[in-house]
Design an enzyme around this catalytic site. Structure first.
Site, PDB file in Angstrom:
ATOM      1  CG  HIS A  81      -2.156  -0.939   0.773  1.00  0.00           C
ATOM      2  ND1 HIS A  81      -2.307  -2.195   1.304  1.00  0.00           N
ATOM      3  CD2 HIS A  81      -3.142  -0.807  -0.146  1.00  0.00           C
ATOM      4  CE1 HIS A  81      -3.356  -2.773   0.750  1.00  0.00           C
ATOM      5  NE2 HIS A  81      -3.873  -1.956  -0.133  1.00  0.00           N
TER       6      HIS A  81
ATOM      7  CB  CYS B 177     -10.140  -0.722  -9.560  1.00  0.00           C
ATOM      8  SG  CYS B 177     -10.676  -1.928  -8.350  1.00  0.00           S
TER       9      CYS B 177
HETATM   10  C1  PEP Z   1      -6.776  -4.935  -5.417  1.00  0.00           C
HETATM   11  O1  PEP Z   1      -6.633  -5.844  -4.593  1.00  0.00           O
HETATM   12  O2  PEP Z   1      -6.432  -5.041  -6.617  1.00  0.00           O
HETATM   13  C2  PEP Z   1      -7.311  -3.647  -4.997  1.00  0.00           C
HETATM   14  C3  PEP Z   1      -7.605  -2.716  -5.888  1.00  0.00           C
HETATM   15  O3  PEP Z   1      -7.446  -3.452  -3.648  1.00  0.00           O
HETATM   16  P1  PEP Z   1      -6.249  -3.035  -2.678  1.00  0.00           P
HETATM   17  O4  PEP Z   1      -5.024  -2.811  -3.521  1.00  0.00           O
HETATM   18  O5  PEP Z   1      -6.682  -1.820  -1.954  1.00  0.00           O
HETATM   19  O6  PEP Z   1      -6.124  -4.233  -1.800  1.00  0.00           O
END
Ligand code: PEP
Ligand code: MG
Length: 757
Positions: free
Chosen positions: A371, A684
């Site tokens: 993240h 996404c």
């Molecule tokens: C994903 O897992 O691709 C996603 C968009 O969620 P995050 O990256 O916030 O876990």
């Protein structure tokens, strides 16, 4: 190990008098003059001189007892010139009974030093850098022993504080002279977010600043050391016992280091000896750390250098246990723009910094879907990860080029590289301006197929990218991100206010809110969370939302209130089975009913979606599609579960490529099934924002992609230059090949067909 008692008590007296002189009145120059007189007297030397490093790698005589007074501020030696220059160049002490016969001896007539036979000098070091040289000289032929060298080094450490104080030479000149005195270094890591930046480095959790160097009471300091070592050992044991994952193999390394240094008793015993010579416990830790670090820096053996990093960590830990006399570097000291260098960094910590201007980020760990990398992408910060010894190779203030496109960091680059980097940053700014010029241009392929580009957001600052990029809306609003920078969980009113601002900033464009995805690597400090063996597969996202319905209810209540009169798009993260979706929808229905009972104007419409992140959902698609209004694929999680490959593990960052048959087959099937059910599909995950991956996605049938703001321009340029029918045929032709990766083939295709990737 211990020194002779006579020498030890003499050193202590000397250090106390030094401390009094350092703390005494007068300007820094006067204090330095007193110091050289004091050291000459106490060490029974006819001469004591201090040379200070000036800009341009020149050592200037700043104070002397014994040499001619008129030489002060006149005698200057280049680094490497004469014995003083040699000490600076090697950062090593030197003791010569017959100095003039040494080949490096350089005679300076203005000093009158021909009458002195012996010389002993020590570098004035701080943070591993040479700030000057401290020298004593004797008329007779004197054989300086180990203890005397040790004492001189300790004094040099104290003089370093005076020099670093910035009164003798300006802090800017110190930084410049340091840069000139160090070789440039190139380190290679892994690209976590592309881009290029140049600027001064700032170390996250920098080395502590020690407020008190000289001990008041040696016995008490030894006792403090003993207690701190015991506390450190306990805390390491506890960490291991609790099985807390600190990062790649860290606790094992710490334990090994600890065992290594504890086993020969060398490390702690040397710290204790330094205390006995009159230093405080924290100054002693610092001194031994500098010495060991210098020794290990010279080692070419990578194993030894790794141990240096461990040792630094151990010293940091020990200093934290001694912490009351240590102050963190003031945040106010941060330059206006800088490159941040960290072992590891949480997304919240990066957001704390981003108030200022983080030009680039260098991490010792990290992987593309972690993240912190995602937040960095939102802030358009180039990031390089897996630079294992970054924090020991880079000092705060070093000029650093973060060339994330080539996954390299250039530390203290030469003038021509600096100029090239600056001009390249300029060229990129112009390229960005070109992408901005595309803002209003339609996102259609050369053969006329329209693609919807949406923005991934989570911070209010991201919302500015809507207008800047021409994105059609927000395809993923990560609602947990704003919570990670707070101290408490926000009340419903605060949440409502926040979501209202998001709606306002979207100016009528759709915003897809994802309900809280906490857990995994997104831990909120104020919500109790037990340590888990596999947090990514643990108690996170919708699982927490359903087990703690108050959290989910309050969030949905706030979203419903904020969406009054507008379209509300909500999606649930990490759904693995239909009953989870049903329960989440029931909570949403309850809150809609409650809003109606309270007489609130409802949202104009409510669209419910699911994140496809857990592979189990793939075999429930027809039933799922009957229950949702839209589906979003989160490839960051989906890929990690599909390949059983931790998205946060740097070792595995390049292990599997989503541009390979299994992933392409999966994606194609999802396109077919959602098309059949007429359920809008979007992606996404980070895959959507990489031009070459996005090219393959549209060839597979994706017509809606959501990505970080910085990716929209490049992906739009790709779309506008591609012939979709042709690339679709090519992907169909080679997509099922059982290669480890098809990336290079797609790249070659893009090159041959002049597709902007
Ligand atoms: C994903 O897992 O691709 C996603 C968009 O969620 P995050 O990256 O916030 O876990
Ligand atoms: Mg996810």
């Amino acid at each position: 190990m211990s020194e002779a008692p006579g020498i030890v008590s003499g050193t202590r007296r000397l250090l106390r008098r030094l401390r009094d002189t350092m703390a005494g009145s007068g300007r820094a120059q006067e204090r330095l003059d007193r110091i050289v007189r004091l050291v000459a007297a106490e060490m029974i030397a006819e001469v004591c001189s201090v040379y200070v490093m000036r800009a341009g790698e020149v050592l200037e005589l700043f104070a002397t007892k014994g040499l001619r007074a008129e030489a002060v501020h006149r005698t200057r030696l280049r680094v490497g010139e004469g014995l003083v220059g040699l000490i600076a160049a090697t950062a090593q002490p030197l003791a010569l009974s017959d100095a003039q016969s040494h080949p490096a001896f350089a005679y300076r007539p203005e000093t009158g030093e021909e009458i002195y036979h012996s010389l002993m000098g020590a570098p004035i070091l701080r943070g591993g850098r040479v700030l000057g040289v401290l020298v004593v000289q004797n008329r007779t032929e004197h054989h300086y022993d180990e203890d005397e060298i040790e004492v001189l080094q300790t004094i040099a450490m104290i003089v370093a504080e005076l020099v670093a104080g910035g009164e003798l030479v300006s802090p800017r000149e110190i930084a410049e002279s340091r840069a000139a005195g160090m070789l440039s270094v190139r380190l290679v890591g892994v690209r976590l977010n592309p881009g290029l930046a140049i600027g001064p480095a700032v170390l996250h959790e920098p080395r502590p600043v020690i407020r008190q160097l000289v001990a008041e009471d040696v016995t008490a300091e030894i006792e403090r050391l003993r207690r701190a070592v015991a506390a450190m050992r306990d805390s390491i044991d506890q960490l291991v016992a609790a099985g807390i994952e600190l990062g790649a193999g860290e606790h094992r390394d710490i334990l090994e280091t600890y065992r290594m240094f504890a086993a020969d008793r060398g490390w702690v015993a040397r710290i204790a000896d330094a205390i006995r010579s009159g230093l405080t416990a924290e100054a002693a830790v610092q001194k031994i750390r500098e010495e060991t670090s210098r020794r290990m820096m010279q080692a070419s053996d990578p194993y030894l250098r790794e141990r240096l990093v461990d040792l630094e960590d151990l010293a940091n830990r020990l200093q934290r246990h001694l912490s009351e006399r240590i102050a963190d570097a003031e945040p106010a000291e941060l330059p206006a723009e800088f490159v941040l260098v960290a072992r590891a960094l949480g997304p919240a910590e990066l957001m704390d910094y981003s108030q200022r201007r983080v030009l680039g980020l260098v991490l010792e760990g990290g992987s593309p879907t972690e993240h912190v990398a995602i937040v960095a992408r939102a802030l358009d910060i180039p990031v390089i990860g897996r630079l294992e010894d970054a924090t020991s190779r880079i000092e705060s203030g070093d000029v650093v080029v973060v060339d994330a496109d080539h996954a390299q960091v250039l530390i203290r680059p030469s003038e021509d590289i600096r100029l090239a980097a600056i001009s390249s940053v300029g060229a990129r700014t112009r390229k960005r301006a070109m992408y901005e010029g595309l803002r209003a241009a339609p996102t259609v392929t050369r053969d006329g197929v329209g693609i919807k580009l949406m923005l991934n957001a989570g911070l209010l600052v991201d919302m500015t990218h809507l207008a800047a990029t021409g994105a059609e809306g927000v395809g993923l609003f990560r609602t947990e991100l704003p919570l990670m920078v707070r101290d408490t969980f926000p009340a419903v009113d605060d949440q409502t206010e926040f979501y209202r601002r998001v709606f306002d900033l979207a100016e009528g464009r759709p915003v897809v809110f994802r309900t809280l995805d906490i857990g995994g690597d997104k831990v909120l400090p104020y919500l109790p969370h037990a340590a888990e063996d596999n947090p990514a597969m643990g108690w996170r996202a919708i699982r927490i939302g359903l087990d703690r319905p108050a959290l989910l209810r309050e969030q949905l209540r706030a979203l419903i209130r904020a969406a009054s009169g507008r379209d509300l798009w909500v999606k649930f993260p990490m759904v693995a089975e239909l009953p989870e979706l049903e329960r989440a929808k029931a909570v949403l229905d309850l809150e809609l009913a409650r809003a109606a009972e309270e007489g609130r104007a409802p949202p104009a419409s409510v669209q419910i979606g699911v994140m496809l992140e857990v592979p189990a959902l793939l075999w429930q698609l027809p039933d799922l599609c009957r229950r949702i209004d839209f589906l979003s694929i989160g490839t960051n999680d989906l890929i990690q579960f599909l390949f059983a490959c931790d998205r946060g593990n740097p070792r595995l960052a390049d292990r599997y490529d989503p541009l390979s048959a299994p992933m392409l087959k999966l994606l194609r099937e999802v396109v077919v099934e959602t098309n059949a059910a007429a359920v809008p599909l979007s992606m996404c995950g980070e895959m959507a924002g990489d031009p070459i991956e996005a090219m393959v996605l549209i060839a597979l049938g994706f017509r809606s992609l959501s990505m970080a703001g910085s990716a929209i321009g490049p992906v739009k340029a790709m779309i506008r230059s591609v012939d979709l029918a042709a690339v679709t045929n090519y992907v169909a032709e080679i997509g099922a090949r059982p290669d480890h990766s098809l990336r290079s083939k797609f790249e070659a295709y893009a090159r041959d067909h002049l597709i902007a990737v």
